[in-house]
Design a protein around this motif. Structure first.
Motif, PDB file in Angstrom:
ATOM      1  N   TYR B  33      54.971  46.130  57.807  1.00 57.34           N
ATOM      2  CA  TYR B  33      53.961  45.998  57.232  1.00 57.34           C
ATOM      3  C   TYR B  33      53.586  44.739  57.189  1.00 57.34           C
ATOM      4  O   TYR B  33      53.289  44.550  55.550  1.00 57.34           O
ATOM      5  N   LEU B  34      52.160  44.063  56.964  1.00 55.60           N
ATOM      6  CA  LEU B  34      51.848  42.595  56.722  1.00 55.60           C
ATOM      7  C   LEU B  34      50.384  42.450  56.713  1.00 55.60           C
ATOM      8  O   LEU B  34      50.226  43.384  57.804  1.00 55.60           O
ATOM      9  N   PHE B  35      49.946  42.505  55.591  1.00 57.99           N
ATOM     10  CA  PHE B  35      48.769  42.098  55.625  1.00 57.99           C
ATOM     11  C   PHE B  35      47.561  41.098  55.009  1.00 57.99           C
ATOM     12  O   PHE B  35      48.687  40.370  54.496  1.00 57.99           O
ATOM     13  N   TRP B  36      46.749  41.041  54.868  1.00 57.83           N
ATOM     14  CA  TRP B  36      46.021  39.614  54.332  1.00 57.83           C
ATOM     15  C   TRP B  36      45.028  39.968  53.803  1.00 57.83           C
ATOM     16  O   TRP B  36      44.251  41.374  54.071  1.00 57.83           O
ATOM     17  N   TYR B  37      44.892  40.187  52.613  1.00 58.07           N
ATOM     18  CA  TYR B  37      43.248  40.300  51.285  1.00 58.07           C
ATOM     19  C   TYR B  37      42.503  38.946  50.848  1.00 58.07           C
ATOM     20  O   TYR B  37      43.290  37.672  50.603  1.00 58.07           O
ATOM     21  N   LYS B  38      41.282  39.611  50.822  1.00 59.30           N
ATOM     22  CA  LYS B  38      40.322  37.839  50.392  1.00 59.30           C
ATOM     23  C   LYS B  38      40.003  38.991  49.023  1.00 59.30           C
ATOM     24  O   LYS B  38      40.157  39.918  48.198  1.00 59.30           O
ATOM     25  N   LEU B  48      41.237  42.612  55.437  1.00 59.44           N
ATOM     26  CA  LEU B  48      41.414  41.534  55.857  1.00 59.44           C
ATOM     27  C   LEU B  48      41.925  42.170  57.008  1.00 59.44           C
ATOM     28  O   LEU B  48      41.293  42.661  58.591  1.00 59.44           O
ATOM     29  N   ILE B  49      43.043  42.623  57.174  1.00 55.84           N
ATOM     30  CA  ILE B  49      44.336  42.690  58.411  1.00 55.84           C
ATOM     31  C   ILE B  49      45.595  43.412  57.942  1.00 55.84           C
ATOM     32  O   ILE B  49      45.894  42.845  57.541  1.00 55.84           O
ATOM     33  N   ALA B  88      37.583  31.488  48.013  1.00 56.73           N
ATOM     34  CA  ALA B  88      38.070  32.723  47.454  1.00 56.73           C
ATOM     35  C   ALA B  88      39.680  31.956  47.417  1.00 56.73           C
ATOM     36  O   ALA B  88      40.511  31.769  47.915  1.00 56.73           O
ATOM     37  N   VAL B  89      40.401  33.416  46.696  1.00 56.95           N
ATOM     38  CA  VAL B  89      42.175  32.873  46.618  1.00 56.95           C
ATOM     39  C   VAL B  89      42.149  34.157  48.182  1.00 56.95           C
ATOM     40  O   VAL B  89      42.247  35.632  48.043  1.00 56.95           O
ATOM     41  N   TYR B  90      43.396  33.940  48.833  1.00 59.94           N
ATOM     42  CA  TYR B  90      43.678  34.705  49.854  1.00 59.94           C
ATOM     43  C   TYR B  90      45.506  35.208  49.498  1.00 59.94           C
ATOM     44  O   TYR B  90      46.236  34.204  49.478  1.00 59.94           O
ATOM     45  N   PHE B  91      45.108  36.906  49.731  1.00 59.04           N
ATOM     46  CA  PHE B  91      46.882  37.350  49.866  1.00 59.04           C
ATOM     47  C   PHE B  91      47.065  37.289  50.595  1.00 59.04           C
ATOM     48  O   PHE B  91      46.642  38.425  51.073  1.00 59.04           O
ATOM     49  N   CYS B  92      48.751  37.607  50.724  1.00 61.24           N
ATOM     50  CA  CYS B  92      48.665  37.986  52.080  1.00 61.24           C
ATOM     51  C   CYS B  92      50.221  38.667  51.627  1.00 61.24           C
ATOM     52  O   CYS B  92      51.293  38.405  50.602  1.00 61.24           O
ATOM     53  N   ALA B  93      50.772  40.325  52.051  1.00 62.68           N
ATOM     54  CA  ALA B  93      51.409  41.285  51.674  1.00 62.68           C
ATOM     55  C   ALA B  93      51.680  41.726  52.519  1.00 62.68           C
ATOM     56  O   ALA B  93      52.181  41.903  53.222  1.00 62.68           O
TER      57      ALA B  93
END
Lengths: 116, 115
Positions: B33-38, B48-49, B88-93
């Motif tokens: 699973y892949l995610f994006w966070y702000k 985010l998703i 902001a800082v955006y993180f992919c996870a």
């Protein structure tokens, strides 16, 4: 509907001391995860609690331990603090613990720990 | 081993410009699973998703869109007509079902949107 809350907001400790951080999950959530975020870095997974047991753990030493209470709130304990433990500690909650970490996680504002 | 790379440390754009944040991941699992966070200045990560490895459909949500390409192991995030509030800082996870690190974040991309 209260979100994830953490206490305290800031904390200053000296090397060798012990610290306890607290987290209350979002209403209705049963799973709590803890993360360490060093300055300028992404969060690093410490561990996850579900049904009052540690279910998954990241690459952190045994100095990092936790607990989950029957009301789903959680504590993170760090013993023998090192300078390198200075970081923002984030708590995240989610629903349905068996689903693991891939459920949407709601994060708290974090506790800023400074070790001198 | 699992890994998430966000090569862009910081991006600055002028308001109303489009901007794409890159995310490249590594995993040997077929299910992940892949995610994006702000993360705004307040520090609280905002989801985010989420996208699973079997769903390569691109997604659009308002000004946000995501492009998932398994062939290149990328999960890029585009903001259309950026606004100052997007700063902001955006993180992919990545969440993978094997390995010691179950949930791995990239190092983040700091986005500055200038008025």
């Amino acid at each position: 509907d209260a979100g994830v809350t953490q206490s305290p907001t800031h904390l200053i400790k000296t090397r060798g001391q012990q610290v306890t951080l607290r987290c209350s999950p979002k209403s209705g959530h049963d799973t709590v995860s803890w993360y360490q975020q060093a300055l300028g870095q992404g969060p690093q997974f410490i561990f996850q609690y579900y049904e009052e047991e540690e279910r998954q753990r990241g690459n952190f030493p045994d100095r990092f331990s936790g607990h989950q209470f029957p009301n789903y709130s959680s504590e993170l304990n760090v013993n023998a603090l090192l300078l390198g433990d200075s970081a923002l500690y984030l708590c995240a909650s989610s629903l349905v613990g068996l689903a693991g970490l891939y459920n949407e996680q709601f994060f708290g504002p974090g506790t800023r720990l400074t070790v001198l | 081993a699992q890994k998430v790379t966000q090569a862009q440390t910081e991006i600055s754009v002028v308001e109303k410009e489009d901007v794409t944040l890159d995310c490249v991941y590594e995993t040997r699992d077929t299910t992940y699973y892949l995610f994006w966070y702000k993360q705004p200045p307040s520090g609280e990560l905002v989801f985010l998703i989420r996208r699973n490895s079997f769903d390569e459909q691109n997604e659009i949500s308002g000004r946000y869109s995501w492009n998932f390409q398994k062939s290149t192991s990328s999960f890029n995030f585009t903001i259309t007509a950026s606004q100052v509030v997007d700063s902001a800082v955006y993180f992919c996870a990545l969440y993978s079902t094997s390995g010691t690190y179950k949930y791995i974040f990239g190092t983040g991309t700091r986005l500055k949107v200038l008025a």
